[in-house]
Design a protein around this motif. Sequence first.
Motif, PDB file in Angstrom:
ATOM      1  N   GLN A 503       0.814  -1.216   0.000  1.00 24.77           N
ATOM      2  CA  GLN A 503       0.000   0.000   0.000  1.00 24.77           C
ATOM      3  C   GLN A 503       0.852   1.272   0.000  1.00 24.77           C
ATOM      4  N   TRP A 506       0.958   2.588  -3.377  1.00 24.04           N
ATOM      5  CA  TRP A 506      -0.352   2.766  -4.014  1.00 24.04           C
ATOM      6  C   TRP A 506      -0.607   4.258  -4.178  1.00 24.04           C
ATOM      7  N   SER A 572      -0.587  -4.089 -10.463  1.00 20.26           N
ATOM      8  CA  SER A 572      -1.411  -3.471  -9.419  1.00 20.26           C
ATOM      9  C   SER A 572      -2.559  -4.365  -8.976  1.00 20.26           C
TER      10      SER A 572
END
Length: 762
Positions: A503, A506, A572
């Motif tokens: 994350q 991200w 992803s």
Amino acid sequence: MKCTKKIILICLLTVFELAVLHSQNYRFVDPLIGSEGPGNVFIGPSCPYGMMKPGPDIDVNANSGYSPDLDKAIYGFSQVHVSGTGGGPKYGNVSVMPFSGEFTSIKQESLREHEKVALGYYSTVLTKHNIHTEITTSDRAAFYRFTYNSELKNAVKIDLGRYLGESDIPDGREAQQFVGSQIEVVSDTEVRGYTRIRGGWNNGSAYTVYFFAVFDQPFTNFSTWKDQQFYGGEKAQIDDGGKTGVVLFFDELIERKVNMKIGISYLSSLKAKYNIDQEIPHWDFEKELNETEQKWERILERIEIDEDATSEKKTMFFTGLYHTMLMPVDRTGENPLWENDSPYYDDFYAIWDTYRSSSPLITLIDPSREVDIVNAMLQIYKRDGYLPDARSGNCNGRTQGGSNAEVVIADAYVKGLKGIDYGLGLKAMLKDAMFPPGGNEEKEGRGGLVDYNRLGYVSTDYVRSGNRTLEYAYNDFCLATVAKGLERKGEYWRFIKQSDNWQNLWRDIEDNGSRGFIMPKDANGTWVDSIQCNPENGKINYIQYTPLAQDWPICVCWWCGVFYEASSWEYSLSVPHDVAMLIKKSGGKEAFLKRLNTLFDKGFYNVANEPSFLSPNLYHWLGRPDLSNERIHHIIDANYSSKRDGIPGNDDSGAMSSWLAFHMMGLYPNAGQSYYLINTPYFKETVIHQENGKDFVIRAKRLTENNKHIVSATLNGKPFNRAFIEHQDIVNGGILELKMGSEPSSLWGTEELPPSKSDNTM
């Protein structure tokens, strides 16, 4: 009474014969599937996980040595090959070539015709002098039969200076380099020696292949050579760094045939002779071929599919199983580095490719073999200091992303494989996760680990920062899984938290209608919007970095991009332990559904690459297994076939083939976790005959071209509403019955979703 016994005996024999005839799955194996196009498969004979892989060498730059181009000449038949791999070639050692005529040049080549390839068998006619060459093999020795049709001198050449991937550039990246060789004529029917090579795809240290060859009739004269200088009648050429070999002349042939048995070893030429004596103590070619066929049949018969399946589907399926079991290679008792009383496997080429589906498939149909493979990996850790991610020639090398042996260990643990020291496994995993490998970070361990443990991600100071971060996060999840099971709470809490590190890369940006992607970040925590290309003519150029950007090989070297062999659009979606959180960060179920549809409909999905292996199944986490089914069947129908170009990418040591085989059964593993996703199978019935003696049946009732949706299911007669099943349910034996219909179900697989680290509730 005697008559009755006789009748009973005849009946029993008839039943046995029918069973044997019925169970000949090996006949559906076509080693030529994947021999054209990008498949790169090995087409010669092999035993399951066999060390000996004899076959034709036609293209020195081909990974398998093979080329389907009939206008290219065979230059020899070597004894060691890999299958389905990309990158630079490896092996191609101990080249044998029959020929007729005067021996005025070491180079002996011929075009070929009437090529025939089957499981355990290769043959062709060398057109230059009409020589019929046939090969079969055992695990560590090969059997050659040469039939000559020339009135000229007939001979066999053994060349220790030929190998695949040869380059004139010293230390060329991924090229093999010659180190040394030695040849000795032992008697008028025996020759021995070795060849020593280094480098290749994994840039490995030198490895030595010893051989011993024995003929069924004496050769009348011979000539050894060194560096293209001939020495008639001289029995030996010692190793002083030169390329050596021998040519053996047979003046009078019995029935115009010469049979040759050749064994290999990584310990000594005497061990190579021992391998011949133990495995092929006879001169019966057909007997040896039959023994090889039966070795395969004993494994392939563990999965039974319905007789109504088309011949093409049977061929695709059983060839997929076959390709899965060509590598890694069983070299137990052939380890030149440490003791030989424990399992030893080589040619993990690479675990980055095979952990997702190949290792789980071996676990499902041959769990005792997988135990040996895992134990071999742990031995490598004990002796070499790190688990392999890729290994060949007895040397670790070419870690493409994560330390993915950890996924293999976790997969074995959660599936309850016995006979593995999981405490030692945890130590090996912790070594990867806590200690930077130093030096050449491509060889083993986790490159960029200092960044990862300090920042929570791998920064752009290191190559492959994007996929390394993603893969390390999943490796940490697998480590935490084993730590929890062993009640190591401190390690569990540390690494289960680190499994969220994906994350940290991200980024909340939009591309093609979807939000949120894994994107590059520098060591200061700043998002990187452009990538500097390698300087050219003193100029420095940049490319804008987007989720579809591919900086390699256009801008940077193949191994130097942010992502390895895929874009951020593909990577992803690669969060196998926490798809629920991935859905949440993508904006919820509707947004994620749109995202998946965009991936496939706009062609961002790459069927030929492992990072996308799980992607077609991600609809399961939306409660829409019917959409997973549709994607999977479309992908298979459009990209796989029983033709010679029937594999859509490098087979990668069976990775592409195992992906296919699983989906044809209607299952797909989430490697490192204990369950399989359930999809529409290609067969009305599949029976898994397990090592524990229990059968697990997958039965698709009323499966037709129109009835392709699972509308309900039962497990052992009880309603089963989940679109995933635990490994233990399979091990326990039973029947999974799938009721098929023409329309998707609004109930089956829609409520209880597959596991995720975080809650499934959005």
